[in-house]
Write an enzyme that holds these catalytic residues in place. Structure first.
Site, mmCIF file in Angstrom:
data_model
loop_
_atom_site.group_PDB
_atom_site.id
_atom_site.type_symbol
_atom_site.label_atom_id
_atom_site.label_comp_id
_atom_site.label_asym_id
_atom_site.label_seq_id
_atom_site.Cartn_x
_atom_site.Cartn_y
_atom_site.Cartn_z
ATOM 1 N N HIS A 199 12.962 -0.799 1.713
ATOM 2 C CA HIS A 199 12.012 -0.804 0.560
ATOM 3 C C HIS A 199 10.913 -1.870 1.027
ATOM 4 O O HIS A 199 9.796 -1.682 0.740
ATOM 5 C CB HIS A 199 12.596 -1.258 -0.705
ATOM 6 C CG HIS A 199 11.699 -1.106 -1.844
ATOM 7 N ND1 HIS A 199 11.105 -2.065 -2.472
ATOM 8 C CD2 HIS A 199 11.424 0.192 -2.460
ATOM 9 C CE1 HIS A 199 10.358 -1.378 -3.422
ATOM 10 N NE2 HIS A 199 10.532 -0.025 -3.627
ATOM 11 N N HIS B 91 3.765 3.239 -2.787
ATOM 12 C CA HIS B 91 3.750 3.144 -4.564
ATOM 13 C C HIS B 91 2.120 3.580 -4.446
ATOM 14 O O HIS B 91 1.327 3.915 -3.825
ATOM 15 C CB HIS B 91 3.833 1.869 -5.050
ATOM 16 C CG HIS B 91 5.227 1.620 -4.638
ATOM 17 N ND1 HIS B 91 5.566 0.559 -3.430
ATOM 18 C CD2 HIS B 91 6.536 1.723 -5.571
ATOM 19 C CE1 HIS B 91 6.880 0.497 -3.463
ATOM 20 N NE2 HIS B 91 7.376 1.235 -4.698
ATOM 21 N N HIS C 126 11.232 7.725 -2.939
ATOM 22 C CA HIS C 126 12.308 7.126 -3.505
ATOM 23 C C HIS C 126 13.510 8.014 -3.604
ATOM 24 O O HIS C 126 14.592 7.668 -3.689
ATOM 25 C CB HIS C 126 12.073 6.161 -4.822
ATOM 26 C CG HIS C 126 11.192 5.114 -4.843
ATOM 27 N ND1 HIS C 126 9.870 5.157 -4.689
ATOM 28 C CD2 HIS C 126 11.383 3.962 -4.736
ATOM 29 C CE1 HIS C 126 9.141 4.266 -4.579
ATOM 30 N NE2 HIS C 126 10.120 3.026 -4.711
ATOM 31 N N HIS D 44 8.173 2.381 -14.816
ATOM 32 C CA HIS D 44 8.949 1.886 -13.929
ATOM 33 C C HIS D 44 8.695 0.361 -13.494
ATOM 34 O O HIS D 44 9.477 -0.460 -13.351
ATOM 35 C CB HIS D 44 9.561 2.807 -12.706
ATOM 36 C CG HIS D 44 9.220 2.384 -11.432
ATOM 37 N ND1 HIS D 44 8.034 1.940 -10.757
ATOM 38 C CD2 HIS D 44 10.226 1.792 -10.663
ATOM 39 C CE1 HIS D 44 8.327 1.493 -9.425
ATOM 40 N NE2 HIS D 44 9.533 1.420 -9.340
ATOM 41 N N HIS E 218 11.013 -3.299 -13.577
ATOM 42 C CA HIS E 218 11.100 -4.128 -12.584
ATOM 43 C C HIS E 218 10.916 -5.676 -13.075
ATOM 44 O O HIS E 218 11.664 -6.338 -12.823
ATOM 45 C CB HIS E 218 10.219 -3.813 -11.540
ATOM 46 C CG HIS E 218 10.681 -2.889 -10.261
ATOM 47 N ND1 HIS E 218 11.364 -3.292 -9.336
ATOM 48 C CD2 HIS E 218 10.529 -1.388 -10.160
ATOM 49 C CE1 HIS E 218 11.758 -2.134 -8.637
ATOM 50 N NE2 HIS E 218 11.129 -1.073 -9.146
ATOM 51 N N PHE F 219 8.466 -6.110 -4.825
ATOM 52 C CA PHE F 219 8.736 -5.262 -4.268
ATOM 53 C C PHE F 219 9.527 -5.593 -2.793
ATOM 54 O O PHE F 219 10.206 -4.874 -2.323
ATOM 55 C CB PHE F 219 7.554 -4.095 -3.651
ATOM 56 C CG PHE F 219 7.167 -3.379 -4.967
ATOM 57 C CD1 PHE F 219 7.999 -2.795 -5.798
ATOM 58 C CD2 PHE F 219 5.680 -2.789 -4.959
ATOM 59 C CE1 PHE F 219 7.649 -2.259 -7.027
ATOM 60 C CE2 PHE F 219 5.318 -2.196 -5.945
ATOM 61 C CZ PHE F 219 6.250 -1.962 -7.055
ATOM 62 N N HIS G 40 16.085 3.454 -10.154
ATOM 63 C CA HIS G 40 15.591 4.336 -9.319
ATOM 64 C C HIS G 40 16.258 5.667 -9.628
ATOM 65 O O HIS G 40 15.630 6.813 -9.391
ATOM 66 C CB HIS G 40 15.217 4.035 -7.911
ATOM 67 C CG HIS G 40 14.082 3.281 -7.834
ATOM 68 N ND1 HIS G 40 12.676 3.994 -7.854
ATOM 69 C CD2 HIS G 40 13.626 2.302 -7.886
ATOM 70 C CE1 HIS G 40 11.729 3.134 -7.974
ATOM 71 N NE2 HIS G 40 12.389 2.204 -7.942
HETATM 72 CU CU1 C2O Z 1 9.485 1.258 -4.602
HETATM 73 CU CU2 C2O Z 1 11.015 0.627 -8.184
HETATM 74 O O1 C2O Z 1 9.904 0.549 -6.615
#
Ligand code: C2O
Length: 623
Positions: A194, A215, A224, A361, A365, A382, A395
């Site tokens: 990631h 992203h 993802h 989303h 986070h 991230f 995810h």
């Molecule tokens: Cu690549 Cu929830 O992020």
């Protein structure tokens, strides 16, 4: 008292920061007169800086040059919107043949950047690059063979099958964590996947100066999905169980809106100490139940000591309506849902932007991340979020929403653009092989050998409600906003709440037309320091004297960007990062009975992060 607010909590905060108070106009930075646009002046329709016309201004010589992707990035989105949105539907489907179109290639592993350019400055730099052997061999992905589909289950369930499955997960993750750090299957390396793809570890193969970023675009869901696919396969192989499937955090349903307890036991491999203890308390430690219910539109600046979260049923209701908006109102076209185009050779964040579910989303986070850490680690940044096992459960539900959306899409088109379908990534598989995968092979979860447990979709009828008297003719809309600071010049520097009148190119469209093309609000050229987190809310046609919450139709959405770092070090030309924010308007305008109006009033309310600049706001149409 007048307030624009997303929750009872935000009410307080809003008045503190913006002084939207009728009785004390002195507190307001401009006189009332200045807030009101003159009646005689027609509100100007603001075009974004790079319109499709810009490309026509090139000299013939320039037009002849084969445009290199990097010198047209600023125009491309608008060129395509121009073709598809404004000049007719048929051209859009042909855009695959545009000469300069390219799928996003795999990263060039031999040029992996150490440390990745987006690593925050306040931590000790480290490498996110995967181990590579001297004979770098890449194999093409093949679909797995399997007897039975693996079933991903909701993580909060406690029936015997689920309990058994979660125990397997704990065991497999322990084994994964025990692998040596330089084993590409190890948990350390999984987290780095990631980091490398998301904070500037990679450049695109064939484009040595172009960052690869998964992203803020239509790559978000497929990337993802692949990431989880290999993570799950590695775990399954470590316990020799090809039926193993990872659980998902079912945060779109009331029972799943708190962190699943399997992740909160400090003795479990699924635990991570770097989480916000108020929201995700370790097992057997005290926390107020209200604080543990996720806020799907979380604003960290409203979350200060002494604030009281709304009652559980209120928060749950807000969350369900918010889900409805992201999955239905703002997901009518594939780009609304998946995110905007981003192609090979393009610098990321040159006017590409996240889809509705990616935006949602992001809040999650921040909500999970530990605010005591310098960058909200682990989930709040991230570079570190893959270190928290909750990341994969979060995810998995994001991924599940993609599968759910495919069933809700009805007659709406799926993405068939080559540049998306042929975009590719690299992952290590359970045999330590480096595998090249393509977006097109990720579109059907069943082909990858898994499905999600079939659960009720509790938000499916949670339509938003207008806050108010619904009656709307443009002049009345203005009369209801005596205290607004209206602006009609761009760029806007978003240091206080502002309203903008945005003209609608088409109005009173038939049902049929609305089905073919969605009317969308586009906020373009959003610029800010990408080392900091930024959030602002977007309301449409809201009244001054109403409290607007996320459950109201007028609350169009929130822009939120996690800090994701900037280019430091190398001396290559820096392009200012610019992103956008687009949301569907059709349902909202119907709810507010404003479909016959010539214009809408858009209000932007900064929530946190200084120095946000916006280069334009307009209405477009999207197939
Ligand atoms: Cu690549 Cu929830 O992020």
């Amino acid at each position: 008292m007048v307030s624009i607010s997303s929750s009872p909590l935000s009410l307080m905060s809003f008045n503190v920061s913006f002084n939207f108070n009728t009785s004390s106009s002195l507190l307001y930075p401009f006189s009332q007169k200045q807030h009101q646009p003159s009646k005689n002046k027609k509100p100007k329709h603001h075009k974004i800086a790079c319109t499709s016309n810009d490309t026509n201004q090139n000299s013939p010589k320039e037009q002849e040059q084969k445009p290199s992707p990097s010198n047209i990035v600023g125009h491309r989105r608008n060129v395509l919107i121009g073709l598809g949105g404004l000049y007719g539907a048929t051209t859009l489907t042909n855009n695959n043949s545009l000469a300069f179109a390219d799928p996003v290639p795999i990263p060039d592993l031999t040029k992996c950047v150490i440390p990745p350019t987006g690593l925050p400055n306040n931590i000790t730099p480290f490498s996110c690059c995967p181990p590579i052997s001297s004979n770098l061999k890449i194999i093409d992905f093949e679909f797995p063979t399997f007897k039975k589909l693996r079933v991903r289950r909701a993580a909060h369930l406690n029936d015997s099958i689920s309990i058994d499955n979660f125990a397997k997960y704990d065991k497999a993750l322990n084994l994964m964590k025990a692998l040596p750090d330089d084993d590409p299957r190890s948990f350390v390396q999984q987290a780095k996947v990631h980091c490398a793809y998301c904070v500037g570890g990679y450049t695109q193969k064939g484009y040595p100066n172009t960052e690869l970023q998964v992203h803020f675009s239509w790559l978000f869901l497929p990337f993802h999905r692949w990431y989880l696919y290999f993570y799950e396969r590695i775990l399954g192989s470590l316990i020799n169980d090809p039926t193993f499937a990872i659980p998902f955090w079912n945060w779109d349903a009331p029972d799943g809106m708190t962190a699943p307890s399997i992740f909160t036991d400090p003795n479990s491999s699924l635990f991570d100490p770097k989480r916000n203890p108020k929201h995700v308390p370790p097992k057997n430690t005290f926390s107020n139940y209200r604080d543990t219910i996720v806020d799907l539109n979380y604003n960290k600046d409203f979350d200060v000591p002494g604030t009281i979260n709304p009652r559980p049923e209120v928060r749950i209701n807000e969350n369900l309506t918010w889900m409805y908006k992201q999955m239905i109102c703002h997901a009518k076209t594939y780009r609304q849902f998946l995110g905007s185009r981003y192609r090979g050779g393009e610098e990321p964040l040159q006017n590409n932007c996240a889809g509705s579910i990616e935006s949602l989303h992001n809040h999650h986070h921040v909500w999970v991340g530990d605010r005591r850490q310098p960058n909200g680690e682990d989930m709040g940044h991230f570079y570190s979020s893959g270190r928290d096992p909750l990341f994969y459960a979060h995810h998995a539900n994001v991924d599940r929403m993609w599968s759910v959306w495919q069933t809700l899409r009805g007659k709406r088109k799926d993405c068939t653009e080559n540049d998306w379908l042929e975009s590719s990534f690299l992952f290590y598989d359970e045999n330590k092989n480096l595998v090249k995968v393509k977006v097109k092979d990720s579109v059907d979860d069943r082909k990858l050998g898994y499905v999600y447990q079939n659960l009720d979709i509790p938000w499916i009828n949670h339509k938003p409600k207008p806050s108010k008297r619904v009656q709307s003719k443009d002049n009345k809309l203005l009369a209801q906003r005596p205290l607004r600071k209206f602006v009609d010049k761009f760029p806007i520097v978003l240091d206080s709440a502002v309203s903008i009148i945005v003209k609608r190119p088409k109005k009173s469209r038939s049902l049929k037309q609305k089905e073919v093309e969605e009317e969308i609000l586009v906020i373009d050229g959003i610029e800010f320091d990408d080392n900091i987190g930024v959030m602002f809310d977007v309301l449409v046609n809201d009244d001054d004297d109403k409290v607007i919450g996320v459950e109201n139709s007028e609350f169009l959405g929130s822009f939120l960007s996690l800090p994701h770092g900037h280019n430091h070090g190398n001396n290559k030309k820096k392009e200012k990062k610019k992103t956008c924010f687009t949301r569907g308007l059709t349902d909202l305008l119907e709810d507010l009975k404003a479909d016959d109006d010539d214009s809408i009033v858009v209000t932007l309310i900064p929530r946190y992060g200084d120095g946000v600049k916006i280069s334009g706001i307009e209405i477009d149409f999207e197939e």
